[in-house]
Design a protein around this motif. Structure first.
Motif, PDB file in Angstrom:
ATOM      1  N   LYS A  45      -0.300  -5.145  -6.043  1.00 37.51           N
ATOM      2  CA  LYS A  45       1.076  -5.016  -6.521  1.00 37.51           C
ATOM      3  C   LYS A  45       1.484  -3.572  -6.790  1.00 37.51           C
ATOM      4  CE  LYS A  45       2.506  -9.252  -6.424  1.00 37.51           C
ATOM      5  NZ  LYS A  45       3.662  -9.637  -5.588  1.00 37.51           N
ATOM      6  N   MET A  46       0.606  -2.645  -6.438  1.00 38.79           N
ATOM      7  CA  MET A  46       0.931  -1.233  -6.608  1.00 38.79           C
ATOM      8  C   MET A  46       1.632  -0.704  -5.360  1.00 38.79           C
ATOM      9  SD  MET A  46      -2.490   0.177  -8.557  1.00 38.79           S
ATOM     10  CE  MET A  46      -1.807   1.843  -8.735  1.00 38.79           C
ATOM     11  N   PRO A  47       2.358   0.392  -5.487  1.00 39.25           N
ATOM     12  CA  PRO A  47       3.102   0.933  -4.337  1.00 39.25           C
ATOM     13  C   PRO A  47       2.251   1.167  -3.096  1.00 39.25           C
ATOM     14  CG  PRO A  47       3.829   1.992  -6.346  1.00 39.25           C
ATOM     15  CD  PRO A  47       2.670   1.136  -6.734  1.00 39.25           C
ATOM     16  N   VAL A  48       0.990   1.621  -3.276  1.00 37.84           N
ATOM     17  CA  VAL A  48       0.152   1.903  -2.120  1.00 37.84           C
ATOM     18  C   VAL A  48      -0.023   0.679  -1.235  1.00 37.84           C
ATOM     19  CG1 VAL A  48      -2.030   1.340  -3.282  1.00 37.84           C
ATOM     20  CG2 VAL A  48      -2.011   2.980  -1.384  1.00 37.84           C
ATOM     21  N   SER A  49       0.049  -0.505  -1.835  1.00 40.51           N
ATOM     22  CA  SER A  49      -0.070  -1.740  -1.078  1.00 40.51           C
ATOM     23  C   SER A  49       1.291  -2.281  -0.658  1.00 40.51           C
ATOM     24  CB  SER A  49      -0.808  -2.804  -1.910  1.00 40.51           C
ATOM     25  OG  SER A  49      -0.904  -4.025  -1.200  1.00 40.51           O
ATOM     26  N   LEU A  50       2.238  -2.277  -1.574  1.00 38.00           N
ATOM     27  CA  LEU A  50       3.554  -2.847  -1.281  1.00 38.00           C
ATOM     28  C   LEU A  50       4.253  -2.113  -0.141  1.00 38.00           C
ATOM     29  CD1 LEU A  50       4.864  -3.475  -4.917  1.00 38.00           C
ATOM     30  CD2 LEU A  50       3.959  -5.170  -3.309  1.00 38.00           C
ATOM     31  N   PHE A  51       4.134  -0.794  -0.132  1.00 37.50           N
ATOM     32  CA  PHE A  51       4.803  -0.013   0.906  1.00 37.50           C
ATOM     33  C   PHE A  51       4.127  -0.164   2.259  1.00 37.50           C
ATOM     34  CE2 PHE A  51       6.400   3.179  -2.510  1.00 37.50           C
ATOM     35  CZ  PHE A  51       7.358   2.249  -2.896  1.00 37.50           C
ATOM     36  N   ARG A  52       2.922  -0.689   2.244  1.00 36.85           N
ATOM     37  CA  ARG A  52       2.191  -0.856   3.499  1.00 36.85           C
ATOM     38  C   ARG A  52       2.807  -1.962   4.353  1.00 36.85           C
ATOM     39  NH1 ARG A  52      -2.427   2.084   5.116  1.00 36.85           N
ATOM     40  NH2 ARG A  52      -3.149   1.194   7.069  1.00 36.85           N
ATOM     41  N   GLY A  53       3.353  -2.962   3.692  1.00 38.91           N
ATOM     42  CA  GLY A  53       3.996  -4.048   4.426  1.00 38.91           C
ATOM     43  C   GLY A  53       3.040  -5.024   5.077  1.00 38.91           C
ATOM     44  N   LYS A  54       1.776  -4.971   4.646  1.00 40.03           N
ATOM     45  CA  LYS A  54       0.767  -5.892   5.173  1.00 40.03           C
ATOM     46  C   LYS A  54       0.036  -6.539   4.010  1.00 40.03           C
ATOM     47  CE  LYS A  54       0.002  -3.121   9.350  1.00 40.03           C
ATOM     48  NZ  LYS A  54      -0.993  -2.315  10.132  1.00 40.03           N
ATOM     49  N   GLU A  55      -0.480  -7.720   4.235  1.00 36.31           N
ATOM     50  CA  GLU A  55      -1.158  -8.453   3.174  1.00 36.31           C
ATOM     51  C   GLU A  55      -2.373  -7.678   2.676  1.00 36.31           C
ATOM     52  OE1 GLU A  55      -3.293 -12.807   2.364  1.00 36.31           O
ATOM     53  OE2 GLU A  55      -2.318 -12.372   4.294  1.00 36.31           O
ATOM     54  N   TRP A  56      -2.510  -7.626   1.356  1.00 38.38           N
ATOM     55  CA  TRP A  56      -3.663  -6.965   0.761  1.00 38.38           C
ATOM     56  C   TRP A  56      -4.949  -7.635   1.249  1.00 38.38           C
ATOM     57  CZ3 TRP A  56      -4.980  -2.633  -1.389  1.00 38.38           C
ATOM     58  CH2 TRP A  56      -6.148  -2.539  -2.155  1.00 38.38           C
ATOM     59  N   GLY A  57      -5.903  -6.831   1.639  1.00 36.38           N
ATOM     60  CA  GLY A  57      -7.167  -7.346   2.151  1.00 36.38           C
ATOM     61  C   GLY A  57      -7.251  -7.347   3.656  1.00 36.38           C
ATOM     62  N   THR A  58      -6.123  -7.010   4.331  1.00 40.79           N
ATOM     63  CA  THR A  58      -6.114  -7.045   5.802  1.00 40.79           C
ATOM     64  C   THR A  58      -6.095  -5.652   6.423  1.00 40.79           C
ATOM     65  OG1 THR A  58      -3.690  -7.108   6.003  1.00 40.79           O
ATOM     66  CG2 THR A  58      -4.841  -9.227   5.727  1.00 40.79           C
ATOM     67  N   TRP A  59      -6.159  -4.607   5.603  1.00 32.61           N
ATOM     68  CA  TRP A  59      -6.094  -3.245   6.133  1.00 32.61           C
ATOM     69  C   TRP A  59      -6.935  -2.293   5.292  1.00 32.61           C
ATOM     70  CZ3 TRP A  59      -4.228   0.452   2.782  1.00 32.61           C
ATOM     71  CH2 TRP A  59      -3.503  -0.027   1.674  1.00 32.61           C
ATOM     72  N   VAL A  60      -7.452  -1.284   5.952  1.00 30.48           N
ATOM     73  CA  VAL A  60      -8.244  -0.250   5.289  1.00 30.48           C
ATOM     74  C   VAL A  60      -8.007   1.086   5.979  1.00 30.48           C
ATOM     75  CG1 VAL A  60     -10.560   0.603   4.735  1.00 30.48           C
ATOM     76  CG2 VAL A  60     -10.081  -1.838   4.585  1.00 30.48           C
ATOM     77  N   ASP A  61      -7.763   2.118   5.199  1.00 32.24           N
ATOM     78  CA  ASP A  61      -7.718   3.479   5.716  1.00 32.24           C
ATOM     79  C   ASP A  61      -9.062   4.135   5.419  1.00 32.24           C
ATOM     80  OD1 ASP A  61      -5.136   3.110   6.514  1.00 32.24           O
ATOM     81  OD2 ASP A  61      -4.229   4.205   4.834  1.00 32.24           O
ATOM     82  N   ILE A  62      -9.671   4.696   6.451  1.00 34.87           N
ATOM     83  CA  ILE A  62     -10.975   5.344   6.340  1.00 34.87           C
ATOM     84  C   ILE A  62     -10.755   6.850   6.273  1.00 34.87           C
ATOM     85  CG2 ILE A  62     -13.190   5.699   7.500  1.00 34.87           C
ATOM     86  CD1 ILE A  62     -12.485   2.913   8.913  1.00 34.87           C
ATOM     87  N   LYS A  63     -11.215   7.461   5.204  1.00 28.72           N
ATOM     88  CA  LYS A  63     -10.958   8.879   4.970  1.00 28.72           C
ATOM     89  C   LYS A  63     -12.029   9.711   5.669  1.00 28.72           C
ATOM     90  CE  LYS A  63      -8.626   7.918   0.600  1.00 28.72           C
ATOM     91  NZ  LYS A  63      -8.550   8.206  -0.859  1.00 28.72           N
TER      92      LYS A  63
END
Length: 273
Positions: A45-63
């Motif tokens: 429910k934080m902006p980093v997830s909400l702005f992504r527009g995809k369901e939480w748990g379905t995406w990962v950014d690898i640094k």
């Protein structure tokens, strides 16, 4: 379930510790996003997830190339004063992507050479035992905090079906303890558990931290999804566990087995040193 992986070049890794993590100088997240996708995770429910527009748990950014960046940042920050790091505040550093990418391991390798004053590793993954060799090099400058929300795996599977089974986490704590690595268990959030919970933990860990939805980190964001979580409790017929005072049941049970000073509540339990 399909997972969307993206490689990103971070501009910074060490973020100033604020709010719940104000006791730390910095937080450190090797990834953005988390495929454990726990239903109660406030980050969804934080902006980093909400702005992504995809369901939480379905995406990962690898640094990518994180180790070189962390080396520079650690050297710089250590010149300013004590460096205490919470890894990680909004992702699991040992989520499935870490098996292949080894971003977290590369960061630990840096920290064995340019050592912070203290590092807390927060995870729910048995993969952390892979890095016992590096954690041992940090000695008393590190503590591994393993999330074990309940001793009932059927409860765990209802709230976080993609997360590792409870028994695997217990076995990992045992291996870490045998290796001489400081550990604690984080009962966070408090999920319904049995009276046998303390006896399950007692052989593998000396320090217990209890935190819940109502007083924990991200409580504001959690309450935006409150109805869905409450429904899960009602579906399982554990409505009485969804209450601001429910954590006291677990705390009382733990204090029947552990000394008072070894049972810590919320922010106190995650504090450095």
């Amino acid at each position: 379930m399909s997972i969307d992986y993206e490689y990103k070049q971070p501009k910074t890794l060490l973020n100033k510790g604020t709010g719940f993590l104000a006791g730390y100088s910095h937080s450190l997240n090797p990834y953005t996003g988390c495929t454990f996708g726990c239903s109660y995770c406030y980050v969804r429910k934080m902006p980093v997830s909400l702005f992504r527009g995809k369901e939480w748990g379905t995406w990962v950014d690898i640094k990518k190339e994180s180790a070189a960046l962390l080396t520079k940042e650690l050297i710089r920050e250590k010149k300013k004063g004590a460096v205490t790091i919470f890894m990680s505040s909004s992702t699991d550093p040992y989520q499935p992507a870490e098996y292949k990418e080894e971003i977290t391991r590369s960061l630990l390798e840096v920290m064995t050479e340019v050592q912070p004053d203290f590092l807390l590793v927060q995870t729910r993954s048995p993969l952390v035992k892979r890095d016992i060799d590096l954690l041992q090099k940090l000695s008393n400058r590190v503590r591994v905090s393993m999330t074990v929300e309940t001793d009932l795996d059927e409860i765990r599977s209802h709230f976080s079906p993609s997360a590792p089974p409870i028994q695997a986490r217990i076995q990992t704590l045992r291996k870490l303890r045998e290796a001489g690595i400081p550990t604690q268990v984080a009962i966070a959030p408090v999920l319904p558990s049995s009276e046998a919970f303390p006896e399950l933990l007692r052989p593998v860990v000396d320090l217990v931290c209890i935190d819940d939805f109502f007083m924990g980190d991200g409580a504001h964001f959690f309450f935006q999804a409150e109805d869905g979580i409450r429904d899960k409790y009602e579906e399982l017929r554990y409505s009485d566990w969804y209450h601001p005072e429910a954590y006291q049941v677990v705390a009382r049970r733990m204090r029947e087995v552990y000394p008072e000073q070894q049972v810590r509540i919320s922010q106190e339990g995650f504090a450095p040193f």
